[in-house]
Design a protein around this motif. Structure first.
Motif, PDB file in Angstrom:
ATOM      1  N   PRO A  48      -3.247   6.585   4.384  1.00 50.32           N
ATOM      2  CA  PRO A  48      -3.900   6.716   5.917  1.00 50.32           C
ATOM      3  C   PRO A  48      -3.256   5.790   6.714  1.00 50.32           C
ATOM      4  N   PHE A  49      -2.980   6.369   8.001  1.00 48.85           N
ATOM      5  CA  PHE A  49      -2.141   5.464   9.017  1.00 48.85           C
ATOM      6  C   PHE A  49      -3.105   4.376   9.775  1.00 48.85           C
ATOM      7  N   GLY A  50      -4.466   4.709   9.616  1.00 51.56           N
ATOM      8  CA  GLY A  50      -5.164   3.602  10.190  1.00 51.56           C
ATOM      9  C   GLY A  50      -5.028   2.428   9.447  1.00 51.56           C
ATOM     10  N   PHE A  51      -5.303   2.753   8.157  1.00 57.88           N
ATOM     11  CA  PHE A  51      -5.257   1.564   7.055  1.00 57.88           C
ATOM     12  C   PHE A  51      -3.838   0.749   7.020  1.00 57.88           C
ATOM     13  N   TRP A  52      -2.870   1.873   7.236  1.00 58.26           N
ATOM     14  CA  TRP A  52      -1.548   1.113   7.272  1.00 58.26           C
ATOM     15  C   TRP A  52      -1.397   0.442   8.374  1.00 58.26           C
ATOM     16  N   MET A  53      -2.024   0.632   9.818  1.00 56.73           N
ATOM     17  CA  MET A  53      -1.795  -0.278  10.996  1.00 56.73           C
ATOM     18  C   MET A  53      -2.642  -1.564  10.875  1.00 56.73           C
ATOM     19  N   ALA A  54      -3.833  -1.533  10.265  1.00 54.68           N
ATOM     20  CA  ALA A  54      -4.851  -2.412  10.026  1.00 54.68           C
ATOM     21  C   ALA A  54      -4.232  -3.753   8.985  1.00 54.68           C
ATOM     22  N   GLN A  55      -3.164  -3.212   8.193  1.00 52.50           N
ATOM     23  CA  GLN A  55      -2.675  -3.988   7.184  1.00 52.50           C
ATOM     24  C   GLN A  55      -1.124  -4.420   7.351  1.00 52.50           C
ATOM     25  N   GLN A  56      -0.452  -3.439   7.810  1.00 46.86           N
ATOM     26  CA  GLN A  56       1.105  -3.804   7.831  1.00 46.86           C
ATOM     27  C   GLN A  56       1.543  -3.593   9.385  1.00 46.86           C
ATOM     28  N   GLY A  57       1.131  -2.430   9.713  1.00 43.05           N
ATOM     29  CA  GLY A  57       1.723  -2.195  11.351  1.00 43.05           C
ATOM     30  C   GLY A  57       1.369  -3.120  12.253  1.00 43.05           C
ATOM     31  N   SER A  58       0.299  -3.469  12.258  1.00 44.64           N
ATOM     32  CA  SER A  58      -0.096  -4.588  13.471  1.00 44.64           C
ATOM     33  C   SER A  58       0.636  -5.757  13.272  1.00 44.64           C
ATOM     34  N   ILE A  59       1.069  -6.140  12.118  1.00 42.95           N
ATOM     35  CA  ILE A  59       1.938  -7.421  11.883  1.00 42.95           C
ATOM     36  C   ILE A  59       3.365  -7.141  12.654  1.00 42.95           C
ATOM     37  N   TYR A  60       3.706  -5.697  12.259  1.00 45.33           N
ATOM     38  CA  TYR A  60       5.155  -5.641  12.966  1.00 45.33           C
ATOM     39  C   TYR A  60       5.000  -5.502  14.325  1.00 45.33           C
ATOM     40  N   VAL A  61       4.187  -4.986  14.839  1.00 41.37           N
ATOM     41  CA  VAL A  61       3.840  -5.062  16.495  1.00 41.37           C
ATOM     42  C   VAL A  61       3.672  -6.559  17.041  1.00 41.37           C
ATOM     43  N   PHE A  62       3.177  -7.358  16.393  1.00 42.00           N
ATOM     44  CA  PHE A  62       2.999  -8.786  16.626  1.00 42.00           C
ATOM     45  C   PHE A  62       4.402  -9.369  16.675  1.00 42.00           C
ATOM     46  N   VAL A  63       4.929  -9.153  15.647  1.00 41.47           N
ATOM     47  CA  VAL A  63       6.407  -9.817  15.636  1.00 41.47           C
ATOM     48  C   VAL A  63       7.323  -9.346  16.748  1.00 41.47           C
ATOM     49  N   VAL A  64       7.154  -8.050  17.092  1.00 40.47           N
ATOM     50  CA  VAL A  64       8.050  -7.402  17.956  1.00 40.47           C
ATOM     51  C   VAL A  64       7.782  -7.691  19.494  1.00 40.47           C
ATOM     52  N   LEU A  65       6.275  -8.089  19.575  1.00 36.94           N
ATOM     53  CA  LEU A  65       6.019  -8.743  21.042  1.00 36.94           C
ATOM     54  C   LEU A  65       6.455 -10.044  21.134  1.00 36.94           C
ATOM     55  N   ILE A  66       6.682 -10.926  20.004  1.00 32.71           N
ATOM     56  CA  ILE A  66       6.963 -12.241  20.066  1.00 32.71           C
ATOM     57  C   ILE A  66       8.582 -12.098  20.604  1.00 32.71           C
ATOM     58  N   PHE A  67       9.328 -11.371  20.117  1.00 35.40           N
ATOM     59  CA  PHE A  67      10.603 -11.053  20.401  1.00 35.40           C
ATOM     60  C   PHE A  67      10.694 -10.609  21.924  1.00 35.40           C
ATOM     61  N   VAL A  68       9.911  -9.681  22.274  1.00 31.71           N
ATOM     62  CA  VAL A  68       9.810  -9.025  23.617  1.00 31.71           C
ATOM     63  C   VAL A  68       9.525 -10.350  24.447  1.00 31.71           C
ATOM     64  N   TYR A  69       8.676 -11.046  24.155  1.00 38.81           N
ATOM     65  CA  TYR A  69       8.359 -12.175  25.150  1.00 38.81           C
ATOM     66  C   TYR A  69       9.481 -12.917  25.433  1.00 38.81           C
ATOM     67  N   ALA A  70       9.996 -13.402  24.237  1.00 47.41           N
ATOM     68  CA  ALA A  70      11.274 -14.374  24.397  1.00 47.41           C
ATOM     69  C   ALA A  70      12.307 -13.836  25.087  1.00 47.41           C
TER      70      ALA A  70
END
Length: 84
Positions: A48-70
């Motif tokens: 389920p996508f909600g489960f995936w976002m809670a477990q994996q997807g949010s981590i990927y988004v956070f890493v992307v946010l770090i690179f965007v900020y830099a």
């Protein structure tokens, strides 16, 4: 750096931080907690996508946010010729 440039620099800096925090809040709270049930109706990589976002997807988004900020801060520093 003159005071007007300094204020403009910090205004843009805080706007960038605010916008990235909004994305972070939408992903972490919205997609992983508030809207998890509707998102779970969508299958993603076999789960389920909600489960995936809670477990994996949010981590990927956070890493992307770090690179965007830099990258954005590098552009901002060059724009205002910051060296410190």
């Amino acid at each position: 750096m003159n005071p007007n440039n300094r204020q403009a620099y910090w205004r843009e800096n805080t706007a960038l931080i605010r916008n990235l925090l909004i994305v972070w809040a939408v992903v972490s709270l919205g997609m992983s907690i508030l809207f998890v049930q509707p998102l779970n109706t969508i299958r993603f990589f076999g789960v389920p996508f909600g489960f995936w976002m809670a477990q994996q997807g949010s981590i990927y988004v956070f890493v992307v946010l770090i690179f965007v900020y830099a990258v954005q801060m590098d552009k901002l520093d060059r724009k205002y010729k910051r060296k410190d």
